[in-house]
Design a protein around this motif. Sequence first.
Motif, PDB file in Angstrom:
ATOM      1  N   ILE A 108       7.865  48.954  42.118  1.00  0.00           N
ATOM      2  CA  ILE A 108       7.134  47.940  42.890  1.00  0.00           C
ATOM      3  C   ILE A 108       8.029  46.758  43.262  1.00  0.00           C
ATOM      4  CG2 ILE A 108       5.208  46.320  42.850  1.00  0.00           C
ATOM      5  CD1 ILE A 108       3.635  48.428  41.306  1.00  0.00           C
ATOM      6  N   LEU A 130      -0.034  53.274  43.521  1.00  0.00           N
ATOM      7  CA  LEU A 130      -0.373  51.937  43.018  1.00  0.00           C
ATOM      8  C   LEU A 130      -1.727  51.969  42.322  1.00  0.00           C
ATOM      9  CD1 LEU A 130      -0.038  48.866  42.764  1.00  0.00           C
ATOM     10  CD2 LEU A 130      -0.967  48.650  45.084  1.00  0.00           C
ATOM     11  N   LEU A 157      -0.320  43.282  36.354  1.00  0.00           N
ATOM     12  CA  LEU A 157       0.708  43.984  37.132  1.00  0.00           C
ATOM     13  C   LEU A 157       1.330  43.060  38.173  1.00  0.00           C
ATOM     14  CD1 LEU A 157       2.147  46.659  37.692  1.00  0.00           C
ATOM     15  CD2 LEU A 157       0.275  47.285  39.219  1.00  0.00           C
ATOM     16  N   ALA A 158       0.500  42.257  38.822  1.00  0.00           N
ATOM     17  CA  ALA A 158       1.011  41.323  39.829  1.00  0.00           C
ATOM     18  C   ALA A 158       1.970  40.326  39.200  1.00  0.00           C
ATOM     19  CB  ALA A 158      -0.149  40.594  40.507  1.00  0.00           C
ATOM     20  N   THR A 159       1.596  39.802  38.054  1.00  0.00           N
ATOM     21  CA  THR A 159       2.474  38.832  37.381  1.00  0.00           C
ATOM     22  C   THR A 159       3.772  39.496  36.931  1.00  0.00           C
ATOM     23  OG1 THR A 159       0.549  37.571  36.635  1.00  0.00           O
ATOM     24  CG2 THR A 159       2.627  37.142  35.511  1.00  0.00           C
ATOM     25  N   ALA A 161       5.236  42.261  38.238  1.00  0.00           N
ATOM     26  CA  ALA A 161       6.066  42.616  39.393  1.00  0.00           C
ATOM     27  C   ALA A 161       6.652  41.361  40.040  1.00  0.00           C
ATOM     28  CB  ALA A 161       5.248  43.406  40.409  1.00  0.00           C
ATOM     29  N   GLY A 162       5.838  40.322  40.177  1.00  0.00           N
ATOM     30  CA  GLY A 162       6.309  39.071  40.770  1.00  0.00           C
ATOM     31  C   GLY A 162       7.401  38.432  39.933  1.00  0.00           C
ATOM     32  N   THR A 163       7.215  38.446  38.630  1.00  0.00           N
ATOM     33  CA  THR A 163       8.233  37.866  37.744  1.00  0.00           C
ATOM     34  C   THR A 163       9.540  38.637  37.851  1.00  0.00           C
ATOM     35  OG1 THR A 163       6.540  37.111  36.189  1.00  0.00           O
ATOM     36  CG2 THR A 163       8.784  37.296  35.351  1.00  0.00           C
ATOM     37  N   LEU A 165      10.616  40.361  40.365  1.00  0.00           N
ATOM     38  CA  LEU A 165      11.184  40.036  41.681  1.00  0.00           C
ATOM     39  C   LEU A 165      11.914  38.699  41.628  1.00  0.00           C
ATOM     40  CD1 LEU A 165      11.284  41.078  44.592  1.00  0.00           C
ATOM     41  CD2 LEU A 165       9.139  39.863  45.031  1.00  0.00           C
TER      42      LEU A 165
ATOM     43  N   ALA B 161       3.362  35.819  44.333  1.00  0.00           N
ATOM     44  CA  ALA B 161       4.275  36.724  45.045  1.00  0.00           C
ATOM     45  C   ALA B 161       3.974  38.183  44.696  1.00  0.00           C
ATOM     46  CB  ALA B 161       5.730  36.387  44.706  1.00  0.00           C
ATOM     47  N   GLY B 162       3.720  38.443  43.418  1.00  0.00           N
ATOM     48  CA  GLY B 162       3.404  39.798  42.993  1.00  0.00           C
ATOM     49  C   GLY B 162       2.101  40.290  43.606  1.00  0.00           C
ATOM     50  N   THR B 163       1.109  39.437  43.639  1.00  0.00           N
ATOM     51  CA  THR B 163      -0.173  39.817  44.236  1.00  0.00           C
ATOM     52  C   THR B 163      -0.004  40.118  45.723  1.00  0.00           C
ATOM     53  OG1 THR B 163      -1.383  38.433  42.662  1.00  0.00           O
ATOM     54  CG2 THR B 163      -2.537  39.065  44.687  1.00  0.00           C
ATOM     55  N   LEU B 165       2.672  41.118  47.232  1.00  0.00           N
ATOM     56  CA  LEU B 165       3.404  42.381  47.322  1.00  0.00           C
ATOM     57  C   LEU B 165       2.453  43.566  47.149  1.00  0.00           C
ATOM     58  CD1 LEU B 165       6.286  43.494  47.607  1.00  0.00           C
ATOM     59  CD2 LEU B 165       6.529  43.329  45.127  1.00  0.00           C
ATOM     60  N   LEU B 166       1.651  43.524  46.105  1.00  0.00           N
ATOM     61  CA  LEU B 166       0.703  44.610  45.848  1.00  0.00           C
ATOM     62  C   LEU B 166      -0.310  44.728  46.993  1.00  0.00           C
ATOM     63  CD1 LEU B 166      -0.198  44.268  42.047  1.00  0.00           C
ATOM     64  CD2 LEU B 166       1.703  45.472  43.103  1.00  0.00           C
TER      65      LEU B 166
END
Lengths: 207, 207
Positions: A108, A130, A157-159, A161-163, A165, B161-163, B165-166
């Motif tokens: 991701i 996803l 998951l968002a946190t 993946a964002g972290t 990135l 940012a993660g949100t 992206l998803l």
Amino acid sequence: MRYSREHKQETHDRIVKKASVRLREKGAHGIGVADLMKEAGLTHGGFYAHFDSREALVIEAFAYAMDRSMEHWRKQSDQVAPEKQLSQIVETYLSALHRDNPGHGCSIPALGAEIARESPKTRKAFAGKLDEMIETMADCIPGQPRKAARKQAIATLATMAGTMLLARIAGTSELSDEVLKAGKDSALDGARREPTKPAKKPREKQN
Amino acid sequence: MRYSREHKQETHDRIVKKASVRLREKGAHGIGVADLMKEAGLTHGGFYAHFDSREALVIEAFAYAMDRSMEHWRKQSDQVAPEKQLSQIVETYLSALHRDNPGHGCSIPALGAEIARESPKTRKAFAGKLDEMIETMADCIPGQPRKAARKQAIATLATMAGTMLLARIAGTSELSDEVLKAGKDSALDGARREPTKPAKKPREKQN
DNA sequence: TGTACATCAGTGAACGCGCGTTCACTGATGTAC
DNA sequence: TGTACATCAGTGAACGCGCGTTCACTGATGTAC
């Protein structure tokens, strides 16, 4: 050279496996067919005996990578008590080891943005995986209705993946470590807490 | 044709501005020099009167986009009470409007992964802007020591940012809306809460 | 079991194409006198 | 103020290169008899 029945499948799988590493490392457009075949010990001409197009390989390689991530999560969470499963995943995900090895990590943060810009076919394949990933994470959240578990899984998951990135943008710096730590603490905090209620101003559609 | 003193700067700025939109839409490698120049109403040959290389434009365009995001955040937060500033940014960021218009949105979910793979020069430019962005967000978190404010800013930015992206991976589907909502509620929840303490098992270096 | 043939995974040259970059040139405008 | 020259942003053809894809061919092995 004609090979035994299993041979073609083995070669096919080897290409997919190697490609899944290199594509995560170099990006969905960062490596060519010839180099991908060389990775698998072959020459580029044979590529089209295995795949309709480069795009088809990208889809397979990406799906493979996502499956490996989910498998990894399941194995990990099997080893701890239900209420610690999500935290366990977060801890492993938000490590310097993962940050510095995108080729063997989550697709991701590595490929998400690029794949989101590909053809509908590719995008749909990604979106399906996803959703599977969200389901897999939701399975690690005990004692909640499915919808709430999914919600918490998505937020975590968002946190994560964002972290990841942000940490990769920061490279291997003080900032990167600060990012990893802040993201990890926040995700762990969320993983330990009750499900979030809607914001005080609930909005129906967009905003 | 020789132009007045300001003319070159104006042209330069126009190229950067248009490029910043198209690059966010199509990716850091998704559009070529010729097309970018056409966007600015010019032919490709003139490109090197303005930039040393394509990479130099990418750096400028990306920095421009980040600056616009930060400016936008400052303007927005100026209009609400201090304790609502962070929530205000989250609400606007995690909207379907932002999801569906990457060209005018945040560069992190759009270009982050690709830029993280570029040359050290490009990466460092991005990392610098990332730090500025964290500072800008931390300015919207009142009544906390700087370090705690930064920590909360990082966690919120990572979730946003993660949100995004998803949500973009999911396209414009039911799943995408579910993702946006879950991410928004989680980020708002975090923005309203006290700063997170370190996890119960504090880890010094990696993990 | 032995022989002749068919198969097809893999090879490597070649293709067309688009890209980033270079370069000789243009011509409107700034500048020197 | 008027004239001659210099400048340099912008043009468009051309360059070399790498890419995805195609294709005629190879030759070890499976299969038919």
